[in-house]
Structures are given as C-alpha cells and as structure tokens.
Design a protein around this motif. Structure first.
Motif: not given
Ligand code: CA
Length: 240
Positions: A75-92
């Motif tokens: 997530m952090q690397r995506v954030r650093a590379q792109s201004p896109c929105g982020i939706l987390i999907l997690t089983g935890r």
C-alpha cells in the motif's frame, strides 16, 4: 447488466486488483466489469508495482495477504508511486491492520468474504469522493474584482497581485463565496477548530479578511456586519 453500466457515471475508469486468489480476483473483475469498469488483475505485489509504471489506474484494490510482500508495504509503495484511490481487501479481521491501512492512506477497506455489490458500492464512493476533491481544488471564485483559488488559498486582485491567505482566512472565505448574499450566523462561519460561539477568533479573522479585501476596511462593502445576526457577504460570485 447494460443498465448497471449506463447508470454508472464512473464507468470506463480503470481499477487495478492485486489478489493472489484467482477465484476472488475473477469475482471482482466480473462484478466491476458488469458496472462498466475496466480492470487489470495482478497476482502479486511485484506485478502491480510493475504495471503502475505503464498504466495509471484510478483505483487499486489491494489484498493485504499477498505472497511476495506485506500488504501494508504494498500500500505504501502504491501511494508513493500513484495518486490513485486505494481500497484494502482483507481476510484478516484484525482491527490494527485496518486502522494501519487507513492511516497509511487507504481510502476504505472491505473484509473478506464480501458481497460483490457492496464492493462496487465502496469503489464508486471512493471514486466520487476523489472527483469532488479534484473539482474543489481546481475551483476559482471571482467576486468584486478578486479571484480566489480554493485549491491553493491564493487571492488575486484586479492588479494581478497575489496574496496567500492563512488556512483559517481561506476557510472563512470559502464559506462566504459559497453562500453569498445570505446572513450567516457566527456558528456557520466557524470551523471545527473554534470551540465556542462566544469565541472572538471569528471576529479577528473577519477583520483580517476585510483588511485584505475591502478598499476601506472601516466601512466594509463586501463583508457586512448584521448586528445581532451575523455577517453577510455582499457580492456576485462567478465560478471558473
Ligand atoms: Ca490473499
């Protein structure tokens, strides 16, 4: 299916999905496709980060449990590379992971197992919210020879000179330009930072703003005091 696509103003937007479980990925691609979204599926974090160099997705759906990299790091690397929105999907179901994800800049999260329609609803809501923010940051309000840029809090006079407003002054002016020619109570003009309606900070801010905007701050023509009621922003506002 056609109807879902036509009723989706965000149709055509590109969604990247990073998910190592092919069944889950297929379900997501299917439902997003039904709503007219374009999708890229990446099986692992490395693939996503490579793809981000070539394409610019509007939103990434990030599975936190990936084989090659910790989800939060992805997530952090995506954030650093792109201004896109982020939706987390997690089983935890661990609260700490979700909270951490949101703190690291995710826009929202969905827990597995999920209802596909619910996932689409969250995706759309993130995209809408981001669009609103983008609109707002490019807005210019023109009034009485002034041009106020809501994106960077600058105020330009008819002489072309630029003044940068403090955040507090800009917040106040934002309320005024959105509600011209209406009596605004002090409570309506106060931001979250102000504690009580009896707080004088609003009046201090008003006088600062007057000194910047009014040719004669002692006899204000733009920001009028309405005794016992509040303030009135007397102007025609044009939006650019
Ligand atoms: Ca997984």
């Amino acid at each position: 299916m056609k109807e879902m696509k036509e009723n989706n103003p965000e149709a055509g937007k590109l969604i990247a999905i990073v998910e190592d479980d092919p069944d889950v990925a297929r379900t997501i691609e299917q439902v997003l496709g039904d709503f007219g979204f374009r999708t890229i599926w990446c099986r692992n974090a490395g693939e996503l980060l490579r793809r981000l160099r070539q394409s610019a997705p509007d939103l990434c759906i990030v599975d936190l449990g990936l084989p090659d990299m910790d989800g939060l790091e992805v997530m952090q690397r995506v954030r650093a590379q792109s201004p896109c929105g982020i939706l987390i999907l997690t089983g935890r179901a661990h609260v700490s992971d979700r909270v951490m994800g949101l703190e690291l800049g995710a826009d929202d999260y969905v827990l597995k197992p999920f209802e596909p329609r619910e996932l689409v609803a969250r995706v759309r809501s993130i995209l809408r919210r981001r669009e609103q923010l983008a609109d707002e940051s490019s807005q210019l309000a023109e009034f009485a020879g002034w041009r106020f840029n809501l994106g960077n809090n600058t105020l330009q006079g008819s002489d072309g000179e630029e003044h940068v407003l403090s955040t507090a002054e800009a917040d106040l002016l934002r309320v005024f330009v959105r509600n011209p020619n209406r009596i605004l109570q002090r409570e309506q003009l106060m931001g979250k930072r102000d504690l009580q309606p009896t707080d004088r900070s609003i009046d201090v801010r008003i006088s600062r703003l007057r000194r910047k905007l009014e040719p004669d701050p002692q006899n204000p023509a733009l920001i009028k005091t309405v005794y016992g009621a509040g303030y009135l922003f007397l102007a025609t506002v044009n939006w650019r």
